[in-house]
Design a protein around this motif. Structure first.
Motif, PDB file in Angstrom:
ATOM      1  N   ASP A   1      77.432 -23.289 -67.061  1.00 57.77           N
ATOM      2  CA  ASP A   1      78.640 -22.915 -67.812  1.00 57.77           C
ATOM      3  C   ASP A   1      79.401 -24.108 -68.378  1.00 57.77           C
ATOM      4  O   ASP A   1      80.089 -23.984 -69.390  1.00 57.77           O
ATOM      5  CB  ASP A   1      79.563 -22.039 -66.951  1.00 57.77           C
ATOM      6  N   PHE A   2      79.257 -25.293 -67.781  1.00 56.72           N
ATOM      7  CA  PHE A   2      79.981 -26.456 -68.293  1.00 56.72           C
ATOM      8  C   PHE A   2      79.296 -27.096 -69.509  1.00 56.72           C
ATOM      9  O   PHE A   2      79.897 -27.930 -70.176  1.00 56.72           O
ATOM     10  CB  PHE A   2      80.146 -27.511 -67.205  1.00 56.72           C
ATOM     11  N   ASN A   3      78.031 -26.749 -69.782  1.00 61.22           N
ATOM     12  CA  ASN A   3      77.366 -27.407 -70.915  1.00 61.22           C
ATOM     13  C   ASN A   3      76.953 -26.445 -72.031  1.00 61.22           C
ATOM     14  O   ASN A   3      76.296 -26.856 -72.991  1.00 61.22           O
ATOM     15  CB  ASN A   3      76.148 -28.220 -70.443  1.00 61.22           C
ATOM     16  N   LEU A   4      77.351 -25.177 -71.950  1.00 62.42           N
ATOM     17  CA  LEU A   4      76.860 -24.187 -72.916  1.00 62.42           C
ATOM     18  C   LEU A   4      77.343 -24.476 -74.335  1.00 62.42           C
ATOM     19  O   LEU A   4      76.556 -24.439 -75.290  1.00 62.42           O
ATOM     20  CB  LEU A   4      77.276 -22.779 -72.482  1.00 62.42           C
ATOM     21  N   THR A   5      78.621 -24.756 -74.509  1.00 62.62           N
ATOM     22  CA  THR A   5      79.147 -25.059 -75.850  1.00 62.62           C
ATOM     23  C   THR A   5      78.541 -26.348 -76.379  1.00 62.62           C
ATOM     24  O   THR A   5      78.206 -26.452 -77.569  1.00 62.62           O
ATOM     25  CB  THR A   5      80.677 -25.161 -75.811  1.00 62.62           C
ATOM     26  N   LEU A   6      78.381 -27.321 -75.511  1.00 58.05           N
ATOM     27  CA  LEU A   6      77.737 -28.571 -75.915  1.00 58.05           C
ATOM     28  C   LEU A   6      76.318 -28.305 -76.410  1.00 58.05           C
ATOM     29  O   LEU A   6      75.899 -28.835 -77.455  1.00 58.05           O
ATOM     30  CB  LEU A   6      77.719 -29.547 -74.739  1.00 58.05           C
ATOM     31  N   LEU A   7      75.565 -27.474 -75.702  1.00 60.09           N
ATOM     32  CA  LEU A   7      74.203 -27.147 -76.133  1.00 60.09           C
ATOM     33  C   LEU A   7      74.208 -26.456 -77.494  1.00 60.09           C
ATOM     34  O   LEU A   7      73.331 -26.717 -78.337  1.00 60.09           O
ATOM     35  CB  LEU A   7      73.510 -26.262 -75.088  1.00 60.09           C
ATOM     36  N   ASP A   8      75.198 -25.586 -77.752  1.00 65.34           N
ATOM     37  CA  ASP A   8      75.307 -24.955 -79.066  1.00 65.34           C
ATOM     38  C   ASP A   8      75.334 -26.005 -80.169  1.00 65.34           C
ATOM     39  O   ASP A   8      74.672 -25.866 -81.205  1.00 65.34           O
ATOM     40  CB  ASP A   8      76.583 -24.106 -79.163  1.00 65.34           C
ATOM     41  N   HIS A   9      76.108 -27.040 -79.965  1.00 63.51           N
ATOM     42  CA  HIS A   9      76.293 -28.047 -81.009  1.00 63.51           C
ATOM     43  C   HIS A   9      75.132 -29.034 -81.058  1.00 63.51           C
ATOM     44  O   HIS A   9      74.826 -29.561 -82.135  1.00 63.51           O
ATOM     45  CB  HIS A   9      77.630 -28.762 -80.811  1.00 63.51           C
ATOM     46  N   LEU A  10      74.477 -29.261 -79.950  1.00 66.78           N
ATOM     47  CA  LEU A  10      73.294 -30.127 -79.973  1.00 66.78           C
ATOM     48  C   LEU A  10      72.156 -29.455 -80.744  1.00 66.78           C
ATOM     49  O   LEU A  10      71.504 -30.074 -81.588  1.00 66.78           O
ATOM     50  CB  LEU A  10      72.853 -30.463 -78.546  1.00 66.78           C
ATOM     51  N   ILE A  11      71.913 -28.182 -80.463  1.00 70.52           N
ATOM     52  CA  ILE A  11      70.780 -27.513 -81.116  1.00 70.52           C
ATOM     53  C   ILE A  11      71.095 -27.144 -82.559  1.00 70.52           C
ATOM     54  O   ILE A  11      70.185 -26.782 -83.322  1.00 70.52           O
ATOM     55  CB  ILE A  11      70.319 -26.268 -80.325  1.00 70.52           C
ATOM     56  N   ALA A  12      72.361 -27.254 -82.971  1.00 69.60           N
ATOM     57  CA  ALA A  12      72.702 -27.043 -84.381  1.00 69.60           C
ATOM     58  C   ALA A  12      72.201 -28.184 -85.252  1.00 69.60           C
ATOM     59  O   ALA A  12      72.104 -28.027 -86.478  1.00 69.60           O
ATOM     60  CB  ALA A  12      74.212 -26.880 -84.537  1.00 69.60           C
ATOM     61  N   GLU A  13      71.897 -29.328 -84.645  1.00 65.08           N
ATOM     62  CA  GLU A  13      71.331 -30.459 -85.389  1.00 65.08           C
ATOM     63  C   GLU A  13      69.880 -30.105 -85.754  1.00 65.08           C
ATOM     64  O   GLU A  13      69.043 -29.881 -84.870  1.00 65.08           O
ATOM     65  CB  GLU A  13      71.370 -31.719 -84.532  1.00 65.08           C
ATOM     66  N   PRO A  14      69.551 -30.047 -87.056  1.00 65.46           N
ATOM     67  CA  PRO A  14      68.208 -29.585 -87.469  1.00 65.46           C
ATOM     68  C   PRO A  14      67.065 -30.422 -86.895  1.00 65.46           C
ATOM     69  O   PRO A  14      65.967 -29.894 -86.694  1.00 65.46           O
ATOM     70  CB  PRO A  14      68.254 -29.699 -89.002  1.00 65.46           C
ATOM     71  N   GLU A  15      67.303 -31.701 -86.646  1.00 65.84           N
ATOM     72  CA  GLU A  15      66.217 -32.574 -86.194  1.00 65.84           C
ATOM     73  C   GLU A  15      66.107 -32.669 -84.674  1.00 65.84           C
ATOM     74  O   GLU A  15      65.315 -33.460 -84.165  1.00 65.84           O
ATOM     75  CB  GLU A  15      66.405 -33.971 -86.779  1.00 65.84           C
ATOM     76  N   LEU A  16      66.892 -31.884 -83.960  1.00 63.40           N
ATOM     77  CA  LEU A  16      66.891 -31.952 -82.498  1.00 63.40           C
ATOM     78  C   LEU A  16      66.458 -30.610 -81.926  1.00 63.40           C
ATOM     79  O   LEU A  16      67.043 -29.572 -82.229  1.00 63.40           O
ATOM     80  CB  LEU A  16      68.297 -32.318 -81.993  1.00 63.40           C
TER      81      LEU A  16
END
Length: 604
Positions: A66-81
């Motif tokens: 639960d502490f990293n869910l929003t962070l993961l949203d924004h990491l995977i929004a990067e097309p090259e990641l």
């Protein structure tokens, strides 16, 4: 004073033995062409994602919480990641370790404390192996810092520093990002420190900050480079002069590559010196794969009493030896039994040179030192000629009779034929260390194992990470049954991501390496139906093929199938062998390590 190298009293490496970019170039984290960034892209999470991509990371290994869910949203929004979801944090850390071995840097993302402390063992292993690994943790809400609140995922105290304190001993830099004003600076410093020091770093991102834009996260003002490390020119010249004087007096010098060749980025320079000098060239076991084994003066692995044939005799009888980035621990020294003398040794660390019992030259980069030495060294092929003179080609183990139980030495004859520039070998802690050391690597064939830390189960996650980083190679992974039981779940992640690894599960009923050090009933494990387990994990989704072999003819057929009609599948081959079928080298090594472990206390 004992002057043996690899003895109990051998001096410890200094904290200056750290990795660096090549001394003749600036190591730049590449930025994509400038562009306008919308507010949705100028968030902390997207900035971190772009930085990871610029550093060379295109896959992150994660376990959501639960502490990293929003962070993961924004990491995977990067097309090259790309996000590679793992079954547990330990395997995510091991996968980032394997990825860093191939790609030069790796990253994992976990949640606060319960995730962080689970991944800690893998981070410690990466630290011991000098791997730049970025461990990202989703942390508590920034408003909770400095309060007296008790949070979930903690040990029940109003103190959020437990995780940070644990990471301080196994990372070279820690960034706790709980405000936006210095987030850009902290993230950049953490990533650049990981790359410069070639060690893991820890970045904690407060869970409520990842989605917030900030002016410092704009893409344009990004030029980001690591200052190159250069040798002190006077120190370099003095070190070269002292080394030349020492070497040119010797009759049969040799050179031995160690594991810190990688962190020093000096493998090519080391080979240049071998070309120029004509010296016999060997590697320590944890440096296997760092230099080409088809080099005309390569003589094998130097590992004391368990070296490849005739290598030990040539190295230990030399009157001068250059060791490049060595680590002399109880395992690499075979229970502190190496017959080396300090007064005959030139020890080249990543940033300093020690000449015999004489002076130490600091601020000297290993790669620069070898290249300068290569320009001026006097050619001397005596040691290699001695090796060539005494060398007797190894005999081949006899072929198993039809329906005769498969022997490990017969198995590895077939493995040797599988190797090419399009393969890589991952060897798990155990007898696979010794059997895989004897493989002759073709040019371009990868090779990895974790010798310093030796954590059983490492190879499952490392195989996942290495294969993800190098999809052009087919990974051959050799795992004992005991090790596999520790981390088996992430076979699932390999299948999910379409990997085509061939896993050889060596089923001998227990912890064989422990048996040869000290046997007991605790070394016997419950036998699993390993192929049945992998079939259950496969569950008809993705490409996976399993088989069980007991005889040599079955192994030959399995290898043929795995490399032909099943070449695009994950292949899992369970190899059933006798409990006492071990390599000669493990028997010797185990008895010597047992003797070192069993030394009585010194008199008080």
């Amino acid at each position: 004073m004992d002057t043996k190298i690899g003895s109990i009293d051998t001096c410890k490496p200094t904290t200056g033995d750290i990795g660096s970019p090549p001394s003749n170039a600036v190591a730049t984290i590449q930025d994509s062409s400038p562009s306008t960034v919308t507010s949705s892209e100028a968030t902390l999470g997207r900035h971190l994602a772009r930085r990871l991509v610029q550093a060379g990371v295109t896959d992150i290994f994660s376990v959501p919480g639960d502490f990293n869910l929003t962070l993961l949203d924004h990491l995977i929004a990067e097309p090259e990641l790309k996000n590679i979801g793992c079954c547990n944090e330990l395997n995510a850390g091991y996968a980032a370790d394997g990825y860093a071995r191939s790609r030069g840097v790796g990253a994992c993302v976990v949640t606060f404390t319960v995730g962080g402390l689970s991944v800690l063992n893998a981070i410690a292993g990466a630290y011991s192996e000098n791997l730049p690994l970025i461990c990202i943790v989703g942390g508590p809400n920034s408003n909770d810092f400095g309060t007296n609140r008790i949070l979930h995922h903690t040990i029940g105290l109003p103190d959020f520093s437990q995780e940070l304190r644990c990471f301080q001993t196994v990372t070279c830099y820690q960034a706790v990002v709980n405000n936006l004003e210095d987030a850009h600076e902290q993230i950049d410093k953490a990533i650049s420190t990981a790359l410069r020091e070639s060690k893991p770093v820890y970045i904690s991102i407060s869970c409520n900050l990842a989605a917030i834009p900030h002016p410092t996260f704009a893409r344009d003002p990004v030029p980001f480079a690591l200052t190159p490390r250069l040798s002190n020119k006077m120190g370099l010249e003095a070190a070269v002069e002292a080394t030349l004087e020492f070497l040119n007096k010797s009759v049969k010098p040799v050179m031995v590559g160690g594991p810190k060749l990688r962190v020093a980025k000096a493998s090519e320079a080391f080979v240049e010196l071998a070309d120029a000098s004509g010296y016999a060239m060997a590697v320590m076991p944890s440096a296997k794969g760092f230099v080409p084994e088809n080099h005309p003066h390569f003589i094998g692995t130097y590992w004391g009493a368990v070296s490849t044939p005739f290598c030990n005799e040539i190295v230990e009888s030399a009157d001068a030896y250059i060791f490049a980035g060595p680590i002399f621990n109880d395992y690499s020294s075979v229970g502190y039994s190496l017959l080396l003398k300090k007064e005959k040794a030139i020890i080249v660390h990543p940033d300093r040179v020690v000449v015999a019992n004489g002076p130490t030259f600091g601020c000297v980069r290993m790669s620069e030192f070898f290249r300068e030495l290569a320009k001026r060294v006097k050619r001397n092929e005596t040691a290699y000629q001695n090796y060539h003179r005494i060398f007797v080609p190894e005999g081949k183990p006899r072929k198993c009779e039809p329906k005769e139980p498969l022997r490990v030495n017969a198995m590895f004859q077939h493995i040797q034929k599988m190797l090419s520039s399009e393969t890589a070998v991952i060897a798990e802690t155990g007898d696979s260390w010794f059997n895989c050391q004897k493989l002759k690597l073709p040019k371009g064939c990868g090779y990895e194992f974790q010798m310093q830390y030796g954590s059983i189960g490492w190879s499952v996650g490392a195989t996942l990470g290495y294969a993800q980083a190098s999809p052009e190679k087919r990974v051959l992974s050799f795992i004992g049954d005991g090790s596999f039981q520790v981390t088996a779940q992430d076979i699932s992640t390999m299948i999910r991501n379409g990997q085509k690894t061939i896993i050889f599960l060596i089923n001998n009923g227990g912890y064989t390496i422990e048996v040869e050090i000290h046997d007991g009933p605790y070394n016997v494990i419950k036998n699993w139906n390993y192929t049945g387990l992998v079939d259950a994990i496969h569950n008809g989704e993705g490409k996976c093929w399993t088989t069980k072999v007991k005889y040599e003819e079955e192994l030959e057929e399995a290898i043929k199938t795995a490399t032909s009609e099943k070449k695009d599948c994950l292949c899992f081959i369970e190899v059933i062998v006798h409990r006492d079928d071990t390599s000669r080298e493990l028997l010797e090594w185990g008895s010597r390590v047992a003797a070192a472990n069993g030394r009585p206390p010194n008199p008080q």
